[in-house]
Design a protein around this motif. Sequence first.
Motif, PDB file in Angstrom:
ATOM      1  N   ILE A   7       0.834  -1.198   0.000  1.00  0.00           N
ATOM      2  CA  ILE A   7       0.000   0.000   0.000  1.00  0.00           C
ATOM      3  C   ILE A   7       0.872   1.253   0.000  1.00  0.00           C
ATOM      4  O   ILE A   7       0.574   2.241  -0.687  1.00  0.00           O
ATOM      5  CB  ILE A   7      -0.949  -0.012   1.211  1.00  0.00           C
ATOM      6  CG1 ILE A   7      -1.901  -1.207   1.110  1.00  0.00           C
ATOM      7  CG2 ILE A   7      -1.734   1.293   1.301  1.00  0.00           C
ATOM      8  CD1 ILE A   7      -2.745  -1.427   2.339  1.00  0.00           C
ATOM      9  N   ALA A   8       1.965   1.224   0.777  1.00  0.00           N
ATOM     10  CA  ALA A   8       2.881   2.370   0.818  1.00  0.00           C
ATOM     11  C   ALA A   8       3.505   2.613  -0.548  1.00  0.00           C
ATOM     12  O   ALA A   8       3.628   3.770  -0.991  1.00  0.00           O
ATOM     13  CB  ALA A   8       3.962   2.131   1.865  1.00  0.00           C
ATOM     14  N   ARG A   9       3.889   1.545  -1.204  1.00  0.00           N
ATOM     15  CA  ARG A   9       4.492   1.680  -2.542  1.00  0.00           C
ATOM     16  C   ARG A   9       3.494   2.283  -3.524  1.00  0.00           C
ATOM     17  O   ARG A   9       3.842   3.159  -4.332  1.00  0.00           O
ATOM     18  CB  ARG A   9       4.981   0.325  -3.034  1.00  0.00           C
ATOM     19  CG  ARG A   9       5.640   0.344  -4.404  1.00  0.00           C
ATOM     20  CD  ARG A   9       6.189  -1.031  -4.744  1.00  0.00           C
ATOM     21  NE  ARG A   9       6.810  -1.035  -6.068  1.00  0.00           N
ATOM     22  CZ  ARG A   9       6.174  -1.271  -7.192  1.00  0.00           C
ATOM     23  NH1 ARG A   9       4.865  -1.548  -7.171  1.00  0.00           N
ATOM     24  NH2 ARG A   9       6.816  -1.262  -8.353  1.00  0.00           N
ATOM     25  N   LEU A 101      -4.003   2.054   6.888  1.00  0.00           N
ATOM     26  CA  LEU A 101      -3.648   3.376   7.404  1.00  0.00           C
ATOM     27  C   LEU A 101      -2.138   3.594   7.373  1.00  0.00           C
ATOM     28  O   LEU A 101      -1.657   4.623   6.868  1.00  0.00           O
ATOM     29  CB  LEU A 101      -4.182   3.532   8.824  1.00  0.00           C
ATOM     30  CG  LEU A 101      -3.789   4.811   9.559  1.00  0.00           C
ATOM     31  CD1 LEU A 101      -4.366   6.033   8.854  1.00  0.00           C
ATOM     32  CD2 LEU A 101      -4.246   4.760  11.020  1.00  0.00           C
ATOM     33  N   LEU A 102      -1.382   2.636   7.900  1.00  0.00           N
ATOM     34  CA  LEU A 102       0.071   2.795   7.947  1.00  0.00           C
ATOM     35  C   LEU A 102       0.675   2.803   6.554  1.00  0.00           C
ATOM     36  O   LEU A 102       1.646   3.525   6.294  1.00  0.00           O
ATOM     37  CB  LEU A 102       0.681   1.673   8.787  1.00  0.00           C
ATOM     38  CG  LEU A 102       0.399   1.726  10.294  1.00  0.00           C
ATOM     39  CD1 LEU A 102       1.064   0.558  11.011  1.00  0.00           C
ATOM     40  CD2 LEU A 102       0.865   3.040  10.894  1.00  0.00           C
ATOM     41  N   ALA A 157      -1.730  13.299   8.945  1.00  0.00           N
ATOM     42  CA  ALA A 157      -2.592  12.524   9.844  1.00  0.00           C
ATOM     43  C   ALA A 157      -3.887  13.263  10.138  1.00  0.00           C
ATOM     44  O   ALA A 157      -4.960  12.648  10.214  1.00  0.00           O
ATOM     45  CB  ALA A 157      -1.841  12.231  11.147  1.00  0.00           C
ATOM     46  N   LEU A 158      -3.821  14.584  10.295  1.00  0.00           N
ATOM     47  CA  LEU A 158      -5.037  15.372  10.490  1.00  0.00           C
ATOM     48  C   LEU A 158      -5.933  15.284   9.254  1.00  0.00           C
ATOM     49  O   LEU A 158      -7.156  15.184   9.370  1.00  0.00           O
ATOM     50  CB  LEU A 158      -4.670  16.828  10.777  1.00  0.00           C
ATOM     51  CG  LEU A 158      -5.825  17.793  11.054  1.00  0.00           C
ATOM     52  CD1 LEU A 158      -6.596  17.381  12.291  1.00  0.00           C
ATOM     53  CD2 LEU A 158      -5.303  19.214  11.204  1.00  0.00           C
ATOM     54  N   LEU A 257      -3.049  11.628  16.741  1.00  0.00           N
ATOM     55  CA  LEU A 257      -3.854  11.703  15.518  1.00  0.00           C
ATOM     56  C   LEU A 257      -3.916  10.356  14.799  1.00  0.00           C
ATOM     57  O   LEU A 257      -4.984   9.950  14.319  1.00  0.00           O
ATOM     58  CB  LEU A 257      -3.285  12.773  14.585  1.00  0.00           C
ATOM     59  CG  LEU A 257      -3.557  14.229  14.983  1.00  0.00           C
ATOM     60  CD1 LEU A 257      -2.754  15.169  14.098  1.00  0.00           C
ATOM     61  CD2 LEU A 257      -5.048  14.551  14.894  1.00  0.00           C
ATOM     62  N   LEU A 258      -2.787   9.661  14.715  1.00  0.00           N
ATOM     63  CA  LEU A 258      -2.791   8.350  14.070  1.00  0.00           C
ATOM     64  C   LEU A 258      -3.633   7.350  14.860  1.00  0.00           C
ATOM     65  O   LEU A 258      -4.317   6.500  14.273  1.00  0.00           O
ATOM     66  CB  LEU A 258      -1.355   7.842  13.911  1.00  0.00           C
ATOM     67  CG  LEU A 258      -0.501   8.552  12.846  1.00  0.00           C
ATOM     68  CD1 LEU A 258       0.923   8.004  12.848  1.00  0.00           C
ATOM     69  CD2 LEU A 258      -1.119   8.404  11.458  1.00  0.00           C
ATOM     70  N   TRP A 259      -3.580   7.452  16.176  1.00  0.00           N
ATOM     71  CA  TRP A 259      -4.406   6.566  17.006  1.00  0.00           C
ATOM     72  C   TRP A 259      -5.890   6.833  16.764  1.00  0.00           C
ATOM     73  O   TRP A 259      -6.691   5.904  16.642  1.00  0.00           O
ATOM     74  CB  TRP A 259      -4.065   6.776  18.477  1.00  0.00           C
ATOM     75  CG  TRP A 259      -4.937   5.972  19.401  1.00  0.00           C
ATOM     76  CD1 TRP A 259      -4.834   4.645  19.683  1.00  0.00           C
ATOM     77  CD2 TRP A 259      -6.089   6.460  20.125  1.00  0.00           C
ATOM     78  NE1 TRP A 259      -5.841   4.262  20.561  1.00  0.00           N
ATOM     79  CE2 TRP A 259      -6.616   5.351  20.843  1.00  0.00           C
ATOM     80  CE3 TRP A 259      -6.691   7.708  20.240  1.00  0.00           C
ATOM     81  CZ2 TRP A 259      -7.726   5.480  21.662  1.00  0.00           C
ATOM     82  CZ3 TRP A 259      -7.807   7.827  21.058  1.00  0.00           C
ATOM     83  CH2 TRP A 259      -8.314   6.729  21.753  1.00  0.00           C
ATOM     84  N   ARG A 260      -6.260   8.094  16.652  1.00  0.00           N
ATOM     85  CA  ARG A 260      -7.650   8.436  16.381  1.00  0.00           C
ATOM     86  C   ARG A 260      -8.066   7.967  14.978  1.00  0.00           C
ATOM     87  O   ARG A 260      -9.182   7.494  14.775  1.00  0.00           O
ATOM     88  CB  ARG A 260      -7.849   9.950  16.492  1.00  0.00           C
ATOM     89  CG  ARG A 260      -7.841  10.481  17.909  1.00  0.00           C
ATOM     90  CD  ARG A 260      -8.991   9.916  18.728  1.00  0.00           C
ATOM     91  NE  ARG A 260     -10.266  10.242  18.088  1.00  0.00           N
ATOM     92  CZ  ARG A 260     -11.404   9.593  18.330  1.00  0.00           C
ATOM     93  NH1 ARG A 260     -11.413   8.548  19.155  1.00  0.00           N
ATOM     94  NH2 ARG A 260     -12.526   9.952  17.729  1.00  0.00           N
TER      95      ARG A 260
END
Length: 270
Positions: A7-9, A101-102, A157-158, A257-260
């Motif tokens: 996904i990152a790629r 997400l990551l 992230a926001l 923010l990433l946790w949310r």
Amino acid sequence: MNPTLVIARKAFLDGLRNRWLLSLSISFFALSLVLALFGSAASGTLTLGRWQDSLSALATLAAVLIPLIAIQISYDSFVGEREDGTLLLMLSYPLNRRQILLGKFLGQGSILALTALIGFGLTGLIVFAFSAERDGLLLGYLGFILSAVLLGWIFIALGYLVSLNAPSKGRAAAKLFALWFFFVLLYDLVLLGLLVGQWGGVWVRGLILLNPVDLFRLTNLIAVEHESVSGVMSLFRDAALGPAVMVGAMLAWLVLLLWRCQHRLARLTL
């Protein structure tokens, strides 16, 4: 291959196809080089000034531009794919939502980090080559680049958080530009009004910690001990709180923010 890296790629390659890497690198390089080499034009000269002055001016301008760029990169990351139907397809695969997400964050965050490193780094090398005062220059520029990347990641992230909650891309963009206006332009005016009106005091430091843009500016201005640390910002200088405190607060912003985002994505229904 790890699904997160896949996904990152894809996110990184999408950024390349949209020419984010090239356009942002050129913009950052041109902007920082003009400030470094021609910042003295206002005084009637065209000489290479103190690198601390150039870095201070660049930090102030980057505090405006980097959040805006991060918002443009991330505002449609989830709501856009939901409208196109690709998010539903992605969630039908045996993927952990945390991996989605990551993966997106690593890909788009890498675009921002690489552009900042290229654009600002090249300027730092040029200033180092022609500057008569080199003590701390490379370390100062490196710290600036790292803090600028961290600020961009916070606003990416926001952007994800707003994108996950917005009903449409237009709504997401409108909300994020409103947040940009609040954090970048309005927030300090409110704090300054509190101080001038004698409604605030030392506790205003806590309010500054709630604004990642102020944290970014303070990190760089205090690091180079620049005289432009005044007004609301001087509360931190007078309290002898160093850049490490500011960076720690910025990291806390990013993690929260990433946790949310992860929490919201886990509850997302299509």
